[in-house]
Write an enzyme that holds these catalytic residues in place. Structure first.
Site, short mmCIF file in Angstrom:
data_model
loop_
_atom_site.label_atom_id
_atom_site.label_comp_id
_atom_site.label_asym_id
_atom_site.label_seq_id
_atom_site.Cartn_x
_atom_site.Cartn_y
_atom_site.Cartn_z
N HIS A 30 -1.77 5.05 -0.96
CA HIS A 30 -0.73 4.10 -0.55
C HIS A 30 -0.32 3.25 -1.73
O HIS A 30 -1.13 2.96 -2.63
CB HIS A 30 -1.19 3.22 0.62
CG HIS A 30 -2.53 2.59 0.43
ND1 HIS A 30 -3.72 3.29 0.59
CD2 HIS A 30 -2.90 1.33 0.09
CE1 HIS A 30 -4.74 2.49 0.37
NE2 HIS A 30 -4.27 1.29 0.04
N HIS A 33 1.12 -0.46 -2.44
CA HIS A 33 1.42 -1.78 -1.91
C HIS A 33 2.75 -2.23 -2.51
O HIS A 33 2.97 -2.11 -3.72
CB HIS A 33 0.37 -2.81 -2.35
CG HIS A 33 -1.00 -2.58 -1.80
ND1 HIS A 33 -1.44 -3.20 -0.64
CD2 HIS A 33 -2.04 -1.82 -2.23
CE1 HIS A 33 -2.70 -2.83 -0.40
NE2 HIS A 33 -3.08 -1.99 -1.35
N GLY A 65 -10.68 -0.95 -6.05
CA GLY A 65 -10.24 -1.88 -5.02
C GLY A 65 -9.72 -1.21 -3.76
O GLY A 65 -9.23 -1.88 -2.85
N GLN A 66 -9.87 0.12 -3.67
CA GLN A 66 -9.34 0.86 -2.51
C GLN A 66 -10.25 0.69 -1.30
O GLN A 66 -11.48 0.81 -1.41
CB GLN A 66 -9.20 2.34 -2.86
CG GLN A 66 -8.48 3.16 -1.80
CD GLN A 66 -8.24 4.61 -2.23
OE1 GLN A 66 -8.86 5.08 -3.20
NE2 GLN A 66 -7.38 5.31 -1.52
N ASP A 102 1.98 -4.18 6.19
CA ASP A 102 0.53 -4.39 6.13
C ASP A 102 0.14 -5.45 7.16
O ASP A 102 0.83 -6.48 7.28
CB ASP A 102 0.16 -4.85 4.70
CG ASP A 102 -1.33 -4.71 4.42
OD1 ASP A 102 -2.14 -5.28 5.17
OD2 ASP A 102 -1.68 -4.03 3.45
N ILE A 103 -0.93 -5.21 7.92
CA ILE A 103 -1.33 -6.19 8.94
C ILE A 103 -2.03 -7.42 8.34
O ILE A 103 -2.20 -8.42 9.02
CB ILE A 103 -2.26 -5.62 10.05
CG1 ILE A 103 -3.41 -4.81 9.48
CG2 ILE A 103 -1.50 -4.86 11.08
CD1 ILE A 103 -4.50 -4.55 10.51
P1 5GP Z 1 -6.39 -1.01 -0.17
O1 5GP Z 1 -7.44 -2.09 0.09
O2 5GP Z 1 -6.95 0.37 0.08
O3 5GP Z 1 -5.69 -1.12 -1.51
O4 5GP Z 1 -5.25 -1.27 0.90
C1 5GP Z 1 -5.41 -0.99 2.25
C2 5GP Z 1 -4.46 -1.87 2.98
O5 5GP Z 1 -4.37 -1.40 4.32
C3 5GP Z 1 -4.90 -3.33 3.05
O6 5GP Z 1 -3.91 -4.17 2.46
C4 5GP Z 1 -5.06 -3.60 4.53
O7 5GP Z 1 -4.64 -4.87 4.93
C5 5GP Z 1 -4.20 -2.52 5.15
N1 5GP Z 1 -4.62 -2.13 6.49
C6 5GP Z 1 -5.91 -1.89 6.90
N2 5GP Z 1 -5.92 -1.51 8.19
C7 5GP Z 1 -4.63 -1.51 8.61
C8 5GP Z 1 -4.01 -1.21 9.86
O8 5GP Z 1 -4.66 -0.85 10.86
N3 5GP Z 1 -2.65 -1.33 9.92
C9 5GP Z 1 -1.90 -1.74 8.85
N4 5GP Z 1 -0.58 -1.82 9.04
N5 5GP Z 1 -2.45 -2.02 7.65
C10 5GP Z 1 -3.80 -1.91 7.53
#
Ligand code: 5GP
Ligand code: ZN
Length: 137
Positions: free
Chosen positions: A99, A101, A92-93, A30-31
């Site tokens: 995905h 985490h 929270g998506q 994750d970035i």
């Molecule tokens: P969510 O918020 O949907 O549960 O998780 C999405 C995740 O994707 C977040 O933790 C966010 O930091 C990660 N993310 C968003 N954009 C990028 C990207 O361009 N590259 C990577 N490696 N992670 C990303």
């Protein structure tokens, strides 16, 4: 269909630090790491979230997430691992490709939910990615 960020990571159009893959799923860093070693596991076939995904995709993601979590125990000294999948905005998506985490945990690491997305140091993330890769079995 509008472009999907994680489908573009799968095809390599958008770069990512990959740490593990198998026929059905892929793991990458994750970035915006919530904790050191924060990784994401995604299915190769696009599904929007865990509510919509077929059972095989969910199973493949959890199998690979487990491998990443065990590697984090080995090389990061994680004493626990939080596996989390957010579904829909109210869940929270923020990225709409299923995905999981993988959050390696330490005692009193201060992680709370929801966490703020804050960019990590790319060099640190890259070093951790190398360690996780070396410990995957
Ligand atoms: P969510 O918020 O949907 O549960 O998780 C999405 C995740 O994707 C977040 O933790 C966010 O930091 C990660 N993310 C968003 N954009 C990028 C990207 O361009 N590259 C990577 N490696 N992670 C990303
Ligand atoms: Zn996708």
């Amino acid at each position: 269909m509008p472009a999907c960020l994680f489908c573009e990571i799968l095809t390599g159009t958008i770069p990512a630090l990959r740490i593990a893959e198998d026929a059905e799923a892929m793991a990458f860093m994750d970035i915006n790491p919530a904790v050191p070693g924060h990784a994401l596991v995604i299915p190769r076939d696009h599904s929007v979230d865990a509510l919509a995904a077929p059972p095989a995709a969910l199973a493949a993601c959890m199998v690979l997430a487990g491998r990443v979590g065990r590697a984090a125990e080995l090389v990061l000294g994680a004493t626990g691992v939080t596996f989390l999948s957010c579904a829909r905005p109210d869940g929270g998506q923020t990225v709409f490709h299923l995905h999981v985490h993988v959050l390696p945990r330490q005692p009193a690491d201060g992680l709370s939910f929801p966490w703020l997305h804050k960019p990590g140091d790319p060099a640190v993330i890259e070093t951790i990615a190398g360690s996780l890769r070396s410990a995957l079995y």
